[in-house]
Design a protein around this motif. Structure first.
Motif, PDB file in Angstrom:
ATOM      1  N   GLY A 206       7.045  -2.173  -5.278  1.00  0.00           N
ATOM      2  CA  GLY A 206       7.024  -3.628  -5.271  1.00  0.00           C
ATOM      3  C   GLY A 206       7.306  -4.191  -3.896  1.00  0.00           C
ATOM      4  O   GLY A 206       7.355  -3.465  -2.895  1.00  0.00           O
ATOM      5  N   ARG A 207       7.528  -5.482  -3.861  1.00  0.00           N
ATOM      6  CA  ARG A 207       7.618  -6.202  -2.598  1.00  0.00           C
ATOM      7  C   ARG A 207       8.697  -5.655  -1.666  1.00  0.00           C
ATOM      8  O   ARG A 207       8.541  -5.684  -0.442  1.00  0.00           O
ATOM      9  CB  ARG A 207       7.884  -7.688  -2.888  1.00  0.00           C
ATOM     10  CG  ARG A 207       7.856  -8.586  -1.670  1.00  0.00           C
ATOM     11  CD  ARG A 207       6.492  -8.569  -0.983  1.00  0.00           C
ATOM     12  NE  ARG A 207       5.437  -9.098  -1.842  1.00  0.00           N
ATOM     13  CZ  ARG A 207       4.211  -8.600  -1.909  1.00  0.00           C
ATOM     14  NH1 ARG A 207       3.883  -7.536  -1.202  1.00  0.00           N
ATOM     15  NH2 ARG A 207       3.308  -9.132  -2.693  1.00  0.00           N
ATOM     16  N   ALA A 208       9.788  -5.138  -2.185  1.00  0.00           N
ATOM     17  CA  ALA A 208      10.879  -4.687  -1.324  1.00  0.00           C
ATOM     18  C   ALA A 208      10.648  -3.290  -0.754  1.00  0.00           C
ATOM     19  O   ALA A 208      11.455  -2.808   0.035  1.00  0.00           O
ATOM     20  CB  ALA A 208      12.195  -4.719  -2.094  1.00  0.00           C
ATOM     21  N   ASP A 209       9.559  -2.644  -1.145  1.00  0.00           N
ATOM     22  CA  ASP A 209       9.342  -1.254  -0.742  1.00  0.00           C
ATOM     23  C   ASP A 209       8.623  -1.125   0.601  1.00  0.00           C
ATOM     24  O   ASP A 209       7.764  -1.936   0.944  1.00  0.00           O
ATOM     25  CB  ASP A 209       8.521  -0.521  -1.799  1.00  0.00           C
ATOM     26  CG  ASP A 209       9.352  -0.119  -2.999  1.00  0.00           C
ATOM     27  OD1 ASP A 209      10.331   0.621  -2.811  1.00  0.00           O
ATOM     28  OD2 ASP A 209       9.032  -0.558  -4.123  1.00  0.00           O
ATOM     29  N   THR A 210       8.995  -0.067   1.307  1.00  0.00           N
ATOM     30  CA  THR A 210       8.238   0.401   2.470  1.00  0.00           C
ATOM     31  C   THR A 210       7.614   1.728   2.070  1.00  0.00           C
ATOM     32  O   THR A 210       8.330   2.688   1.768  1.00  0.00           O
ATOM     33  CB  THR A 210       9.146   0.594   3.695  1.00  0.00           C
ATOM     34  OG1 THR A 210       9.676  -0.668   4.099  1.00  0.00           O
ATOM     35  CG2 THR A 210       8.380   1.204   4.854  1.00  0.00           C
ATOM     36  N   VAL A 211       6.289   1.765   2.030  1.00  0.00           N
ATOM     37  CA  VAL A 211       5.576   2.932   1.515  1.00  0.00           C
ATOM     38  C   VAL A 211       5.065   3.804   2.651  1.00  0.00           C
ATOM     39  O   VAL A 211       4.457   3.313   3.604  1.00  0.00           O
ATOM     40  CB  VAL A 211       4.396   2.504   0.615  1.00  0.00           C
ATOM     41  CG1 VAL A 211       3.513   3.705   0.268  1.00  0.00           C
ATOM     42  CG2 VAL A 211       4.917   1.850  -0.658  1.00  0.00           C
TER      43      VAL A 211
END
Length: 293
Positions: free
Chosen positions: A56-61
């Protein structure tokens, strides 16, 4: 909805079969088996991968092998940042332009890291990734997966697409015909499960094998030490136990222990029958056995 309408709404315009082929032709790119290049061209498939990853938005992939950008574009729709590791210099150089063209204002969320995922370290990124989402090159899928889980303890979830046979091995339970080294080592980091199948027709070129999705959720509170020295001790025992699958552990680990008798003593101390074979032990049993060294 057209590509232009999606971009106006702040969404990425995903790549379809025609766009993938046109882009490859423009770049003079011919997919190679050496780099394990099979490009996904189906929008529904990349959306399904992103959904299965639960990011989701808070992730760094962290994405490995973004290729022409099919999965990258889908990720940029839902996460704050994508760190894309690409070994092919032509593809690495083109990816930012593709994202600017098809994702517009989402482009600043992308960072391209040229290089080999098997050699990337934490010093290569400015922000620690929280998730790994990737269509891994089939020829190096397991080494890349294990390397990144070891190198980036900040990764709490991993959703990878691999050859179906490899997916079966990673998610296999003890006693299964395909249970082996990848199963045990992946289980060292977290819980492993299959997350779906992917047909051959969503790729260009069409591979000769089916694909599968595997999800790993890292242990929130590891049940054993996860430092480098301990991991190496455990993995050494795992490798030896499966080097000759037909041998009992008493025989397979005699060199590691110093003698068959000492191997038997260590096995009994770990609560393992000396006549057992490696494929019957779960990761926890290997951890207990490594502690006897």
């Amino acid at each position: 909805m057209s590509d232009a309408e999606m971009m106006v709404r702040g969404q990425a315009a995903l790549l379809g079969p025609a766009q993938v082929r046109e882009l490859a032709e423009r770049l003079g790119v011919r997919p190679t088996k050496q780099l394990g290049q099979n490009f996904v061209h189906d929008a529904n498939t990349v959306r399904r991968i992103v959904t299965a990853a639960g990011v989701g938005r808070a992730d760094t992939v962290l994405e490995v092998g973004p290729g022409l950008g099919s999965l990258t574009l889908a990720l940029l729709d839902v996460v704050d940042a994508v760190l894309a590791v690409e070994i092919d210099p032509v593809l690495a150089g083109q990816l930012p332009a593709t994202v600017r063209e098809r994702a517009g204002e989402l482009a600043p969320r992308l960072t391209v890291i040229p290089g080999d995922a098997l050699r990337i370290g934490s010093d290569a990124v400015s922000v620690a990734p929280t998730a790994l989402v990737a269509n891994l090159p089939y020829n190096v899928a397991v080494p890349v997966l294990l390397h990144l889980l070891a190198e980036f303890p900040s990764i709490t979830t991993a959703l990878v697409m691999v050859q179906a046979e490899v997916a079966d091995r990673l998610a296999a339970d003890p006693g299964s015909r395909v249970y082996g080294v990848p199963s045990v080592k992946a289980g060292f980091y977290g819980t492993v499960r299959k997350a779906g199948a992917v047909g051959r027709q969503v790729f260009w070129p069409v591979p000769q094998v089916e694909s599968g999705l595997v999800r790993i959720d890292r242990y929130a509170e590891p049940p054993w030490p996860v430092d480098v020295a301990h991991r190496r001790r455990v993995f050494e025992v795992v490798d030896l136990a499966f080097a000759q699958r037909r041998k009992t552990l008493r025989a397979a680990l005699a060199g590691w222990a110093g003698s068959p008798a000492e191997a038997e003593r260590r096995l009994l101390a770990a609560g393992i029958a000396p006549t057992a074979r490696g494929e019957t032990l779960d990761t926890a049993a290997f951890v207990r056995l490594a502690a006897q060294s």
